[in-house]
Motif scaffolding. Sequence first.
Motif, PDB file in Angstrom:
ATOM      1  N   GLU A 135      27.450  34.035 -19.582  1.00 48.88           N
ATOM      2  CA  GLU A 135      26.474  33.280 -20.459  1.00 48.88           C
ATOM      3  C   GLU A 135      26.183  34.107 -21.651  1.00 48.88           C
ATOM      4  OE1 GLU A 135      22.688  32.956 -18.690  1.00 48.88           O
ATOM      5  OE2 GLU A 135      23.421  31.798 -17.169  1.00 48.88           O
ATOM      6  N   PRO A 136      26.265  33.585 -23.062  1.00 45.46           N
ATOM      7  CA  PRO A 136      26.305  33.917 -24.234  1.00 45.46           C
ATOM      8  C   PRO A 136      24.924  34.967 -24.456  1.00 45.46           C
ATOM      9  CG  PRO A 136      27.060  31.952 -24.567  1.00 45.46           C
ATOM     10  CD  PRO A 136      26.531  32.148 -23.058  1.00 45.46           C
ATOM     11  N   GLN A 137      23.820  34.539 -23.881  1.00 45.75           N
ATOM     12  CA  GLN A 137      22.626  35.342 -24.008  1.00 45.75           C
ATOM     13  C   GLN A 137      22.883  36.735 -23.497  1.00 45.75           C
ATOM     14  OE1 GLN A 137      22.710  32.171 -22.919  1.00 45.75           O
ATOM     15  NE2 GLN A 137      21.997  31.023 -24.442  1.00 45.75           N
ATOM     16  N   LEU A 138      23.675  36.385 -22.158  1.00 47.45           N
ATOM     17  CA  LEU A 138      23.637  38.056 -21.462  1.00 47.45           C
ATOM     18  C   LEU A 138      24.808  39.005 -22.210  1.00 47.45           C
ATOM     19  CD1 LEU A 138      23.031  39.069 -18.560  1.00 47.45           C
ATOM     20  CD2 LEU A 138      25.285  38.209 -17.865  1.00 47.45           C
ATOM     21  N   CYS A 139      25.457  38.275 -23.448  1.00 44.83           N
ATOM     22  CA  CYS A 139      26.327  39.270 -24.037  1.00 44.83           C
ATOM     23  C   CYS A 139      25.748  39.799 -25.348  1.00 44.83           C
ATOM     24  CB  CYS A 139      27.601  38.568 -24.161  1.00 44.83           C
ATOM     25  SG  CYS A 139      28.523  38.101 -22.784  1.00 44.83           S
ATOM     26  N   ARG A 140      24.503  39.612 -25.628  1.00 43.50           N
ATOM     27  CA  ARG A 140      24.074  39.913 -26.981  1.00 43.50           C
ATOM     28  C   ARG A 140      23.902  41.403 -27.045  1.00 43.50           C
ATOM     29  NH1 ARG A 140      21.453  35.918 -29.454  1.00 43.50           N
ATOM     30  NH2 ARG A 140      20.958  33.995 -28.555  1.00 43.50           N
TER      31      ARG A 140
ATOM     32  N   LEU B   7      34.167  34.091 -27.249  1.00 44.72           N
ATOM     33  CA  LEU B   7      32.822  33.529 -27.096  1.00 44.72           C
ATOM     34  C   LEU B   7      32.877  32.403 -28.214  1.00 44.72           C
ATOM     35  CD1 LEU B   7      30.239  36.383 -26.259  1.00 44.72           C
ATOM     36  CD2 LEU B   7      31.317  34.613 -24.595  1.00 44.72           C
ATOM     37  N   CYS B   8      33.557  32.765 -29.411  1.00 43.77           N
ATOM     38  CA  CYS B   8      33.620  31.905 -30.608  1.00 43.77           C
ATOM     39  C   CYS B   8      34.445  30.667 -30.160  1.00 43.77           C
ATOM     40  CB  CYS B   8      34.092  32.661 -31.681  1.00 43.77           C
ATOM     41  SG  CYS B   8      32.911  33.720 -32.485  1.00 43.77           S
ATOM     42  N   ALA B   9      35.472  31.047 -29.385  1.00 44.19           N
ATOM     43  CA  ALA B   9      36.395  29.776 -29.050  1.00 44.19           C
ATOM     44  C   ALA B   9      35.463  28.968 -27.987  1.00 44.19           C
ATOM     45  CB  ALA B   9      37.783  30.403 -28.320  1.00 44.19           C
ATOM     46  N   GLU B  10      34.947  29.409 -27.132  1.00 44.62           N
ATOM     47  CA  GLU B  10      33.916  28.586 -26.213  1.00 44.62           C
ATOM     48  C   GLU B  10      32.899  27.885 -27.045  1.00 44.62           C
ATOM     49  OE1 GLU B  10      34.748  27.669 -23.203  1.00 44.62           O
ATOM     50  OE2 GLU B  10      36.476  29.329 -23.172  1.00 44.62           O
ATOM     51  N   ASP B  11      32.404  28.465 -27.939  1.00 42.60           N
ATOM     52  CA  ASP B  11      31.093  28.212 -28.489  1.00 42.60           C
ATOM     53  C   ASP B  11      31.473  27.192 -29.951  1.00 42.60           C
ATOM     54  OD1 ASP B  11      28.382  28.080 -28.382  1.00 42.60           O
ATOM     55  OD2 ASP B  11      28.461  29.126 -29.832  1.00 42.60           O
TER      56      ASP B  11
ATOM     57  N   LYS C 213      29.075  23.889 -30.615  1.00 40.77           N
ATOM     58  CA  LYS C 213      27.847  24.246 -30.947  1.00 40.77           C
ATOM     59  C   LYS C 213      27.892  24.639 -32.580  1.00 40.77           C
ATOM     60  CE  LYS C 213      25.227  26.600 -28.319  1.00 40.77           C
ATOM     61  NZ  LYS C 213      24.545  27.321 -27.488  1.00 40.77           N
ATOM     62  N   GLU C 214      29.108  25.430 -32.873  1.00 43.05           N
ATOM     63  CA  GLU C 214      29.014  25.649 -34.320  1.00 43.05           C
ATOM     64  C   GLU C 214      29.100  24.184 -35.297  1.00 43.05           C
ATOM     65  OE1 GLU C 214      32.312  28.281 -34.358  1.00 43.05           O
ATOM     66  OE2 GLU C 214      31.299  29.744 -33.270  1.00 43.05           O
ATOM     67  N   GLU C 215      30.134  23.341 -34.793  1.00 44.25           N
ATOM     68  CA  GLU C 215      30.103  22.180 -35.478  1.00 44.25           C
ATOM     69  C   GLU C 215      28.962  21.512 -35.793  1.00 44.25           C
ATOM     70  OE1 GLU C 215      33.182  19.939 -33.465  1.00 44.25           O
ATOM     71  OE2 GLU C 215      34.718  21.307 -34.098  1.00 44.25           O
ATOM     72  N   ASN C 216      27.879  21.590 -34.822  1.00 46.18           N
ATOM     73  CA  ASN C 216      26.699  21.044 -34.841  1.00 46.18           C
ATOM     74  C   ASN C 216      25.673  21.568 -35.841  1.00 46.18           C
ATOM     75  OD1 ASN C 216      27.763  18.892 -33.473  1.00 46.18           O
ATOM     76  ND2 ASN C 216      26.862  19.872 -31.375  1.00 46.18           N
ATOM     77  N   GLY C 217      26.002  22.954 -35.983  1.00 46.41           N
ATOM     78  CA  GLY C 217      25.227  23.704 -36.927  1.00 46.41           C
ATOM     79  C   GLY C 217      23.866  24.326 -36.242  1.00 46.41           C
ATOM     80  N   GLN C 218      24.094  24.603 -34.924  1.00 48.67           N
ATOM     81  CA  GLN C 218      22.976  25.017 -34.069  1.00 48.67           C
ATOM     82  C   GLN C 218      22.851  26.635 -34.139  1.00 48.67           C
ATOM     83  OE1 GLN C 218      23.238  23.641 -30.045  1.00 48.67           O
ATOM     84  NE2 GLN C 218      23.608  21.528 -30.681  1.00 48.67           N
ATOM     85  N   GLY C 219      21.816  26.985 -34.956  1.00 48.59           N
ATOM     86  CA  GLY C 219      21.317  28.447 -35.044  1.00 48.59           C
ATOM     87  C   GLY C 219      22.616  29.388 -35.619  1.00 48.59           C
ATOM     88  N   HIS C 220      22.222  30.519 -35.176  1.00 44.37           N
ATOM     89  CA  HIS C 220      22.959  31.624 -36.014  1.00 44.37           C
ATOM     90  C   HIS C 220      24.230  31.891 -34.732  1.00 44.37           C
ATOM     91  CE1 HIS C 220      24.295  35.021 -38.366  1.00 44.37           C
ATOM     92  NE2 HIS C 220      24.221  35.658 -37.220  1.00 44.37           N
ATOM     93  N   SER C 221      25.239  31.183 -34.910  1.00 42.27           N
ATOM     94  CA  SER C 221      26.361  31.162 -33.807  1.00 42.27           C
ATOM     95  C   SER C 221      27.102  32.335 -33.742  1.00 42.27           C
ATOM     96  CB  SER C 221      27.290  29.920 -34.210  1.00 42.27           C
ATOM     97  OG  SER C 221      27.831  30.138 -35.370  1.00 42.27           O
ATOM     98  N   PRO C 222      27.976  32.560 -32.948  1.00 38.35           N
ATOM     99  CA  PRO C 222      28.750  33.804 -32.985  1.00 38.35           C
ATOM    100  C   PRO C 222      29.689  33.860 -34.132  1.00 38.35           C
ATOM    101  CG  PRO C 222      28.657  32.968 -30.775  1.00 38.35           C
ATOM    102  CD  PRO C 222      27.924  31.895 -31.585  1.00 38.35           C
ATOM    103  N   ARG C 223      30.318  32.579 -34.341  1.00 38.08           N
ATOM    104  CA  ARG C 223      31.182  32.588 -35.616  1.00 38.08           C
ATOM    105  C   ARG C 223      30.504  33.276 -36.743  1.00 38.08           C
ATOM    106  NH1 ARG C 223      33.378  27.250 -38.665  1.00 38.08           N
ATOM    107  NH2 ARG C 223      33.850  28.123 -40.433  1.00 38.08           N
TER     108      ARG C 223
END
Length: 879
Positions: free
Chosen positions: A394-399, A422-426, A429-439
């Motif tokens: 989970e991305p939250q676990l990797c913060r 993680l950016c490749a998996e996310d 979500k980045e295309e929808n502009g959700q929050g401060h993404s890993p990208r």
Amino acid sequence: MGVLSRETWTQRLGAFRASPSTFMAASEGEDLGRHLLSDLRSEKLSELTKVSLLALSLEYPTQLWPDAPTAEAAATSLLDTLVLLPPRPSALRRPLLLAATTALVAGGALGPTSTASHRLLPLLLGLASGGDLGRGFGPSSEQRPLRATACECLRELESCKPGLLGGCLGLLRGLLGQEGPVAPVQPLSLLLALALRNTLVIQARARASLQGLLTVRAFPTEGDPWNWTLAQEGDAHLQPQAPSWSAAEEECDLSALEPSPEEARELRATVAQLLDTSYLLTPVAQAQLLWLLGWALRGLRGQPPVLFKPQLVRLLGTAQLTLLHAVLALKMAFGEALFTAQDEALLLRRLTLAAQHPALPLPAHLFYLHCLLSFPENCPLGPTGEESAPLLLEPQLCRGLLPSLLHDPMALLARLHLLCLLCAEDEEKEENGQGHSPRHYLEELLAGLRQRAALNGSPRTLATLCFQASYLVAHCLAGQPALLTSLTHGLAHLYRSRPALAPHFVDLLDRVGPELGEPLRVVLQQEVVSRPSEDEALRWHLQMLAKVADRDTQRATLSFLQAAAAHCTDWGLQQALLQVCRALLRAGVGEGLADLLQTLAKQLDDPDGRDHARLYYILLGHLSGPKLGVALSPSFAAPALASSLVTENQDFATVLMVQEAPAPIRLSVGPQRVEGPVPVLQLQVEVLEPVYSLELRFRVEGQLYEPLGSVHVPCLCPGRPARPLLLPLQPRRPAPTQLDIRALYTKSTGLTCYARLPPLPVKFADLFQPFPQPPEGARLGFFEELWDSCLPKGTESRLWCPLGPQGLEALVSRHLEPFVVVAQPPISYHIAIRLPPDSKLLLRLEAAQADGVPVILRTDDWAVLPLVGNYLRGLSTAV
């Protein structure tokens, strides 16, 4: 020769370890092994000195026992020494066992025809089984370490001859199950696991059953020898016992082995027995045992991996990295057959949290990150070999694992690798502009790295780290054009700020794929040609342009080069400018380039630059595009074209370069010359083919000699006698040495070649120089004056010089004639030798007997005494 003292052995061992090859090439190295074996039986040396001698045989067995007969004799002598030890406690028994085993293995003498092998193997198995081998093998207090050493020796033999202990599996099982305080559990467990693994592989290859090997517990007898047949079948060098499942898969398919129900039951019992005792082993030994057993059961019919389940309950929470690595290896081997989804999630959570521990050392931190990046999933979604983040991560676990500019470079790159996955998996979500993404975090990190690399005077490591990170992002996220566009513009801005990083950009362009390489090439070319030509970074602009220039923007590129030509005043800038012209030629640029080359052929100050420009101009005017590419990019794989000009130019670069080739030259040392103020080495040279403009360069290691000059020979032909070459020597100390020789010459084909020749020895006698001869009646007084001048600062010594059948007169005539001052043949000679740079050696050979002559010597240099002794003792055998 008598027993050497402890001090002598200390000096010899030190000299040997400093340079084994040099020591073995000298006269002392010829009998080193023989003296070592002889002195091991001497009571004059302490056990500590003998242990150091055995340690030398363990570290350098191939130098001491280079062939099978020598190794066989050495192993026999070592076993005899072991048997002759008194029954009291001794520190030599274990090193002797190890040394005998190492000698047989390293010398290639281990085999069914070796007498030492037939002595050693029953001895090792008897010691490992705890049998009573007599009082010569020490008291009972020494039996436990001796049994452990015997097991280690057997494991080494089984590793070198897989299948050798195949007939002893049942016996080893019985030994492991014995109850007693002296049973060496760890060595026996590893030995049994290795023998079991090798036997399964060999029997699977032969498509044979286990043939009751797990149940026979009898000790091998002389009538039932060791299983050399099985060992010969396993000589195809099985993979080493390292946790590498990919390598293990290629060895053999164990599905071909079909054990009977009874054999399958015995095999499960053996594995269970080993697993039950594994908790008594050290972490490293446990990890190796788990790997061996996991490999032995993988793909074998009727052997469920559930046998490992009790061990997983114990090991899933381990803090030992070796055991954690073994658990991951088992997961890769058995997958969901052994690990449930809950186990997988627990492992991922454990790795992630452990990697975030603030007090973790850097190697352990990198280990945890590597395990996360290479985590073996039960059900991976992508194709085999494709990198991706684990599904349950989970991305939250990797913060806490996000990279920062404050991290160590290695840790930063490993964390960045995980962030890219993680950016490749996310991406959705980045295309929808959700929050401060890993990208977004990734782009900010790369911007920070480029900002640090752009600072003038910043360390080179910061620039290297920036380009390593850029390459990693381009490799992992090649399918995200938006991110690559941002990366491209950021790198272009970095070049604008610091053009001195041009070599890093060239290396990056060579390594990245077309997804980043092509757009980066375009923007860098635009960035270079837009800069003023008188820029102080012109050197870097030209280096970059030689990499990125093509025909699409030839007009802007040629305009930049024409303006820059006026500022290329030194040789380096002119060569960089010509490299860009060469790149344009290869790219097929013709219009405008001919005018530039013609201008450079007239304008450049350096004649080499003018010649290159003129050559490029001629090639451009006379060759078509394909032929021009072959001429400028010679390759042995290039197609043969129908033009003689192209055929000549295919090797254009080869002709201009110095080629390394086997030397057709043979050098040897000729007769000694004693004329002149300094010693001169007379060299005989022979050639196998015509050689022109030969230059021989000589070098001596260390500071014993002054630098030697080169020797030049205009021409040498085979079959034609050549004059001896004279090489003056200028020693700073009178000592023998070796000459390192390099040859530079031209062949009849016109190629200039470079070669290293075998080293030539400079012997102690090659340095001998005579004193000026006094008048006939004053010779005795002259010698006595020299004799008295050696003391008191010098030294006097006496030794015996063997004569052999030739006699004293023949020996002096052959070796010492130029240095005789007073002679009363055939029984007395007074000899004076000058040793450069400023030493002397005086010899009195008087009262010669049939087998030798006593020698009284004086010298003003203490350091030459060992050299003089070796020289005189070797005269009787010298040719």
